[in-house]
Design an enzyme around this catalytic site. Structure first.
Site, PDB file in Angstrom:
ATOM      1  N   ASP A 122     100.817  10.003  11.750  1.00  0.00           N
ATOM      2  CA  ASP A 122     100.542   9.812  10.326  1.00  0.00           C
ATOM      3  C   ASP A 122     101.448  10.738   9.518  1.00  0.00           C
ATOM      4  OD1 ASP A 122      99.314   8.749   8.102  1.00  0.00           O
ATOM      5  OD2 ASP A 122      97.629  10.153   8.144  1.00  0.00           O
ATOM      6  N   TYR A 124     103.087  11.900   5.582  1.00  0.00           N
ATOM      7  CA  TYR A 124     102.496  12.442   4.345  1.00  0.00           C
ATOM      8  C   TYR A 124     103.595  12.318   3.301  1.00  0.00           C
ATOM      9  CZ  TYR A 124      99.724  16.069   1.811  1.00  0.00           C
ATOM     10  OH  TYR A 124      98.951  16.788   0.935  1.00  0.00           O
ATOM     11  N   HIS A 129     100.996  11.711  -3.988  1.00  0.00           N
ATOM     12  CA  HIS A 129      99.793  12.078  -3.233  1.00  0.00           C
ATOM     13  C   HIS A 129      99.841  13.552  -2.821  1.00  0.00           C
ATOM     14  CE1 HIS A 129      96.452  11.938  -0.437  1.00  0.00           C
ATOM     15  NE2 HIS A 129      97.238  12.354   0.532  1.00  0.00           N
ATOM     16  N   ARG A 138      95.059  23.568  -3.361  1.00  0.00           N
ATOM     17  CA  ARG A 138      95.767  24.851  -3.335  1.00  0.00           C
ATOM     18  C   ARG A 138      96.096  25.358  -4.732  1.00  0.00           C
ATOM     19  NH1 ARG A 138      97.978  22.169   1.033  1.00  0.00           N
ATOM     20  NH2 ARG A 138      99.598  21.375  -0.325  1.00  0.00           N
ATOM     21  N   TYR A 240      90.977  22.136   8.370  1.00  0.00           N
ATOM     22  CA  TYR A 240      92.405  21.797   8.446  1.00  0.00           C
ATOM     23  C   TYR A 240      93.346  23.000   8.581  1.00  0.00           C
ATOM     24  CZ  TYR A 240      94.114  22.943   3.720  1.00  0.00           C
ATOM     25  OH  TYR A 240      94.532  23.599   2.588  1.00  0.00           O
ATOM     26  N   LYS A 249      89.749  12.988  10.469  1.00  0.00           N
ATOM     27  CA  LYS A 249      90.633  11.823  10.442  1.00  0.00           C
ATOM     28  C   LYS A 249      90.527  10.944  11.680  1.00  0.00           C
ATOM     29  CE  LYS A 249      93.250  13.114   6.822  1.00  0.00           C
ATOM     30  NZ  LYS A 249      93.649  12.260   5.724  1.00  0.00           N
ATOM     31  N   THR A 345      99.075   8.469   2.554  1.00  0.00           N
ATOM     32  CA  THR A 345      98.485   7.853   1.366  1.00  0.00           C
ATOM     33  C   THR A 345      99.556   7.543   0.331  1.00  0.00           C
ATOM     34  OG1 THR A 345      96.552   9.193   1.776  1.00  0.00           O
ATOM     35  CG2 THR A 345      96.698   8.168  -0.385  1.00  0.00           C
TER      36      THR A 345
HETATM   37 CA    CA Z   1      96.634   9.838   6.121  1.00  0.00          CA
END
Ligand code: CA
Length: 410
Positions: A122, A124, A129, A138, A240, A249, A345
């Site tokens: 996956d 990013y 996003h 953050r 995470y 996930k 995403t």
């Molecule tokens: Ca994802």
């Protein structure tokens, strides 16, 4: 239109598309292709002589997954697709002559997960996003971490829990740290979310130690599918650091049953946004490697009607698939036919184009309005999430179908 099934050029599954999938033929998984509201059983088509002269080994269609067909290579994917297009235009074709034994009703067919997915990665890769999440989790001033514009950031996901559209999803349980608490608690996630993504399917196996350049990358991609990377935000927030997503996930990812080939997507190729700063040489590329794919997410409450809560587009991606595959293999990591690589995403600029509920409700600060007057921040039990994707120009449409999942209680 020009096909004897009279399928409109603006149907999701027009003659310009012909996506591949696997359906249950009385319990036996069988490779197939979608055309309009029908499916073409590829095993039956091969037996009827539809692919005669192409040199395709018919045994690849006598398998419960597409992997053996994909292993025949890019030239054969194209030859089979072209032969089906010719056959659908020619009323005297072998396909037409044997249509009663080859065609099935798509609307009542049970579709299966079409691949053996050995590995799932996956990425990013949407800057909107990553920026939104960075602002919420953050620092609003420095939302993107220093590596983000230099590396297509990703992680290795879980292939075992990839399921086909229509599979119910049980609300996951896990550890969370409630606000102001000092110790974690255990229970069902309170912040269940979707992630609107597309995934590409690896079409060519590589050897350990070899790499794929950005120029070669698209020869290694069979096609694309809609991908919902279900996420539990409260579990994610607690777990995470420092290694990234884990149980938040890996409980489920839902894919649409159809894989649209890169050849079908070719008319919708477009430029990516300019990357700044310039990336390292192994990530540089020539030509256009993005695609104009309209994306939509609907939420349907139990016994309710669908509300569209997000409209986005794959073309917003900052990192393209060629760069993702080049980066993934630059260290010699091998990939296999059937591996899935999800985009991350896909959010756009506008608030209604954000590709997750986390962003749509801005971390729980806003309500997401539904048609029936109800609101949501995150997904409730009984809710169904439907993701759809399509490309369209003035001449024709190429659709992906739907990735649907309903949430059941823990
Ligand atoms: Ca994802």
């Amino acid at each position: 239109m020009s096909n004897w099934l009279n399928v409109s050029d603006h149907h999701d599954f027009s003659i310009h598309n012909l996506p591949f999938g696997v359906y249950s033929n009385n319990g036996v998984g069988t490779p197939c292709v979608a055309i309009g509201d029908s499916i073409i059983d590829l095993k039956a088509a091969a037996e009827a002589g539809v692919f005669d002269g192409l040199g395709v080994d018919a045994s690849v269609f006598d398998a419960p997954i597409l992997n053996p067909f994909i292993e025949t290579g890019k030239a054969m994917w194209s030859a089979v697709r072209s032969r089906l297009q010719e056959s659908l235009r020619d009323e005297s074709s072998a396909l037409s002559a044997s249509k009663s034994s080859i065609l099935r009703d798509r609307l009542t067919a049970e579709m299966l997960l079409p691949l053996h997915v050995g590995d799932y990665t996956d990425f990013y890769s949407s800057i909107e996003h990553a920026t939104n999440v960075g602002k919420m989790f953050r620092d609003p001033e420095n939302a993107l971490l220093p590596n983000w514009r230099h590396i297509p950031v990703g992680y290795h996901g879980r292939a075992s829990s990839i399921v086909v559209s229509g599979t119910d999803i049980k609300r996951p349980q896990g550890q969370t740290l409630p606000p102001d608490a000092k110790v974690p608690m255990f229970g069902p996630t309170k912040r269940l979310d979707f992630e609107l993504e597309m995934a590409f399917v690896v079409g060519k196996t590589t050897k350990l130690g070899s790499s794929i350049s950005t120029a070669e990358a698209e020869d290694h991609i069979f096609g694309m599918t809609v991908f919902n990377d279900w996420s539990a935000r409260d579990i994610q927030k607690w777990e995470y650091v420092p290694l990234g997503p884990f149980l938040a996930k890996n409980f489920a990812s839902t894919v649409s049953p159809w894989i649209v080939t890169m050849e079908a997507l070719e008319p919708f190729r477009c430029a990516s946004i300019k990357q700044d700063p310039e990336v390292l040489p192994y990530l540089q590329y020539e030509g256009d490697h993005n695609f104009d794919i309209n994306l939509q997410v609907d939420l349907t409450p139990e016994n309710g009607s669908a509300s569209t809560i997000c409209k986005s587009n794959f073309k917003y991606m900052y990192w393209n698939m060629a760069q993702q595959l080049a980066h993934h293999t630059v260290n010699g990591c091998n990939v296999n036919v059937g591996d899935m690589m999800a985009s991350g995403t896909i959010s756009g600029h506008e608030e209604d184009s954000f590709g997750s509920m986390l962003e749509l409700c801005w971390g729980g600060k806003k309500d997401i309005a539904l048609n029936n007057g109800d609101t949501r921040k995150f997904i409730l039990d009984g809710d169904t999430i439907t993701m759809k994707a399509h490309c369209e120009n003035e001449h024709f449409r190429v659709g992906f179908g739907e990735a649907v999942g309903k949430i059941l209680p823990s």
